[in-house]
Design an enzyme around this catalytic site. Structure first.
Site, PDB file in Angstrom:
ATOM      1  N   SER A  89       0.762  -1.260   0.074  1.00 32.89           N
ATOM      2  CA  SER A  89      -0.321   0.013   0.074  1.00 32.89           C
ATOM      3  C   SER A  89       0.748   1.120   0.287  1.00 32.89           C
ATOM      4  O   SER A  89      -0.136   2.625  -0.167  1.00 32.89           O
ATOM      5  CB  SER A  89      -0.820   0.012   1.422  1.00 32.89           C
ATOM      6  N   LYS A 107      -6.534   3.555   8.411  1.00 26.25           N
ATOM      7  CA  LYS A 107      -5.938   4.547   7.617  1.00 26.25           C
ATOM      8  C   LYS A 107      -6.262   6.026   8.260  1.00 26.25           C
ATOM      9  O   LYS A 107      -5.188   6.909   8.460  1.00 26.25           O
ATOM     10  CB  LYS A 107      -5.355   3.869   6.610  1.00 26.25           C
TER      11      LYS A 107
END
Ligand code: ADP
Length: 774
Positions: free
Chosen positions: A665, A708
């Site tokens: 990511s 996140k």
């Protein structure tokens, strides 16, 4: 004042479930205490050896009488031994000993063999004079002989088999009538009888009952000094104590359950909803063979405490089994009962502790099970958790099946990544993400502060923590997904205030010095300094603190020290080659600064910060994509060439170097960071991003979006670049967090770069296209 000196040659036993030790000692001689030197921690005395002394001192007195006595004794002894079964080696040996040993030693030896009470044995030990000893032992021998005669009469028809045992330690039931004062042994005997009675009346399964009765039969024949005696007894006691059939009655009412869950926990709507569904199904269909719930989320988000609430709503007992670091399967399933110190596993132990067969078991930290040479505890857990198998769970120690189907298992974990797949397959995972700042403030004021006040004996009249202060603690003193550090900080504040309050009370006891100078309506900003002093300055006892003590930023700084976290974001983005990525860790989401620098070299790429293979590949992908698009974006190396690696080395660093990082990511962040480096432009300081990249410049979806986004929100960032295909994950995010943030959903890297730089990151595609036509 007479004792026996002995040498301990063996100590066996264990402390579980209660201390029970057996000593094997060799007797040396009798002694007499001359003077007690010390009593504690154990007695020390000056002693004098007694044994055999009298033979020499008054041996001349009545040699003959003694000779007669010893002869008589010897005859009885021989008569007794000959009544026993001579085919038993021990008896044959005893017979030989009678001839070989000196006569003076015989009274002691025979007294220890025949059936006597402890008191009688002590009397013999106390008899210092040999003559006296002979005289006292003879009646005991006679009594034993009579007992045996009686026994032989009653048992004439069916002989021999039990004779050996009966002979050495005459069977208690039969000799019971003939010997009455045998108190102590009777007591033990009574214990065993009681145990047997308990076993017969307990509600254990048929199989277990059979095993227990067999064991108790063995126990009755076993001398107590055998180490196995204690083992068997412990085993039987555990079997009796286990809740084979004992259960609490479920009182389940969904409305009440909802209230309990809501009262105990703020927020976590999704989790509560799923738990209620689960409970509702249980209510409708008794004996649910449903999935095992597994709460997965960062530490301190209330996983354990929801488990406790579930037990409370059901009216069941709660027991937590910590599995972190367990690497031996016998921890779960017990040790076989073959050696001293063997124990049942944690499941059976837990059942014994709670005393009912339908508790709520919280298997804490299932993701932290480890494998070792002692087997795989996760495999053992499979049997425990499988509703098809666990009605006959067999602990190695018990060695009989125990029905676990009534137990409600709930598991918790920080991540599903390390839970063995087979185990994960049996559980229904419910994600418990971290909290937003607003939620944390609510949790603090509704639950944590009242709890801490109570713990420290304070009342709201004594301490006041305004919401801004809580927010200050959350943003400046903690950086976590859960509320555990926040709870600790609040605890620290309460402790500091408790000192002040206690001091104040002390002073109020001396009213002449008490002088309250500050007005009731003094507001924060006016009294800030004075209060800060009153919190810190312990030397100044002249004024009792004004109640309630208000915790403002000054007080916070005094108690907790200078803030630990600053809004460092803008500071670090003041040069090209830095971008903020979003990472997911088992402890929740985190923001991550990616740094890049370039220098003269030979086109080498250096990566630091303990990166995994996937992350290294992302870095290579990012560089390849940028090199192939360098012209389009007008990216050049230091000498102005579009070949970015020409005479240039690149160094990429991921801070928090001690933590291993891996995952795809970070792709978009690396591209942005390098684009900034080669274009010399600054990345916007309030943008964070996440997403996997491909060589063609596509942005692929990644996991952990909610955590996140919360991390970015915590860090005060404003814009978040996410892969377009992650759009659906945004629905899970609370509305007020979404309001604070701008989301850019990107399908390709062009869009990412456009959003990451102020004023966009224009590609010169059309121009280039035009040029090439020429
Ligand atoms: P975990 O098991 O997830 O690591 P705990 O259940 O031990 O966390 O929770 C830590 C503390 O935080 C507990 O004292 C719990 O009461 C409190 N807590 C966590 N979440 C909430 C919430 N939503 N409402 C009230 N208290 C909470």
């Amino acid at each position: 004042r007479i004792g026996t000196a002995a040498l301990a040659v063996q100590v066996v036993g264990s402390n579980w479930p209660k201390p029970h030790y057996t000593l094997l000692v060799t007797g040396l001689c009798r002694f007499q205490i001359l003077q007690l030197l010390k009593e504690k921690p154990y007695p020390i005395a000056e002693v004098q050896q007694l044994d055999r002394l009298e033979q020499f001192t008054n041996g001349h007195k009545s040699e003959e009488e003694l000779g007669e006595l010893s002869e008589q004794f010897y005859k009885y002894a021989v008569q007794l031994v000959e009544m026993l079964d001579m085919s038993v080696p021990a008896v044959a040996k005893l017979r030989r000993l009678l001839d070989n040993l000196p006569r003076e030693a015989l009274p002691d030896i025979l007294t220890s063999i025949i059936r006597t009470t402890n008191q009688e044995k002590l009397q013999i030990l106390d008899a210092v004079r040999l003559e006296e000893r002979f005289k006292m032992t003879i009646p005991l021998l006679v009594r034993q002989i009579e007992g045996l005669k009686l026994l032989q009469k009653t048992r004439k028809s069916k002989q021999d088999d039990d004779k050996r045992v009966v002979a050495i330690r005459p069977n208690r039931r039969i000799t019971h009538g003939s010997i009455t004062e045998d108190e102590e042994e009777e007591e033990d005997h009574d214990d065993v009888v009681m145990l047997e009675k308990k076993i017969r009346t307990s509600s254990m399964s048929e199989q277990a009952l059979k095993v227990c009765l067999k064991e108790i039969k063995r126990l009755k024949k076993m001398p107590q000094s055998m180490p196995e005696y204690a083992l068997t007894r412990n085993y039987l006691e555990l079997m009796v104590e286990l809740p084979w059939n004992k259960s609490t009655k479920d009182r389940l009412e969904i409305r009440a359950a909802r209230i309990v869950l809501d009262n105990d926990h703020y927020a976590m709507e999704k989790l509560k909803k799923r738990v209620l569904e689960y409970l509702a199904v249980r209510q409708l269909k008794n004996n649910l063979k449903g999935p095992i719930l597994c709460f997965v989320g960062p530490p301190g988000v209330g996983k354990t405490s929801v488990g406790r609430s579930i037990a409370k709503t059901l009216g069941r007992e709660f027991h937590r089994i910590a599995l972190g670091g367990v690497c031996d399967q016998s921890d779960i399933r017990g040790h076989r009962r073959t050696y001293v110190g063997s124990m049942p596993g944690r499941i059976i132990n837990g059942l014994k502790t709670v005393g009912v067969n339908n508790p709520v078991f919280l298997l804490d930290e299932v993701d932290k099970l480890a494998k070792s040479l002692q087997g795989d505890p996760a495999a053992a857990l499979l049997e425990v958790l499988d509703p098809e198998q666990n009605h006959s769970f067999t602990d190695h120690y018990l060695n009989v099946a125990f029905d676990l189907s009534q137990v409600l298992f709930i598991a918790t974990a920080n991540t599903t990544a390390t839970i063995p797949p087979a185990l994960l397959d049996r559980m229904e995972v419910i994600q418990v993400p971290g909290y937003t700042q607003e939620e944390k403030i609510e949790i603090a004021h509704r639950h944590l502060i009242p709890k801490q006040l109570e713990l420290h004996g304070l009342t709201p009249q004594q301490i006041q923590i305004p919401q801004v202060t809580t927010l200050g603690i959350i943003t400046r003193y903690t950086r976590e997904a859960g509320v555990r550090a926040l709870d600790r900080k609040l605890g620290a504040i309460c402790r500091a205030v408790a000192v002040k309050v206690a001091e104040g009370q002390h002073k109020e006891a001396k009213p002449d010095r008490a002088e309250v100078g500050e007005g009731e309506d003094c507001k924060e900003h006016i009294t800030e300094d004075a209060k800060a002093e009153s919190i810190t300055d312990t030397a100044d006892l002249s004024l009792p603190p004004e109640m309630p003590i208000l915790i403002d930023f000054h007080a916070l700084k005094d108690i907790l020290g200078p803030p630990m976290y600053d809004m460092e974001v803008s500071e670090r983005l003041n040069q090209p080659g830095v971008a903020i990525g979003l990472a997911w860790t088992p402890l929740g989401g985190e923001i991550m600064f990616v740094e890049a620098s370039r220098m003269d070299g030979e086109g080498q790429l250096t990566l630091t910060g303990q990166l995994g293979d996937v992350m290294k590949e992302s870095a290579h992908l990012a560089i390849s994509w940028l090199r192939s698009n360098a012209k389009r974006y007008q990216l050049t190396n230091a000498s102005g060439s579009f070949d970015l690696l020409d005479n240039t080395d690149i160094h990429l660093h991921f801070p928090a170097g001690a933590v291993t990082k891996d995952g795809p990511s970070a792709g978009v962040t690396i591209v942005t960071c390098l684009a900034s480096l080669f274009s010399g432009r600054l990345v916007c300081s309030d943008v964070a991003m996440t997403g996997e990249i491909t060589l063609r410049g596509l942005v692929l979806p990644v996991g952990g979006i909610k955590d996140k986004v919360l991390a970015a929100h915590r860090a005060g960032l404003k814009r978040i670049i996410l892969p377009q295909r992650n759009e659906k994950d945004l629905e899970e995010i609370a509305a007020h967090v979404r309001q604070d943030l701008t989301f850019v959903l990107a399908a390709g890297l062009d869009e990412v770069l456009n959003a990451a730089f102020d004023g966009g990151f224009a590609a010169k595609a059309s121009l280039e296209h035009f040029n090439s036509k020429l």
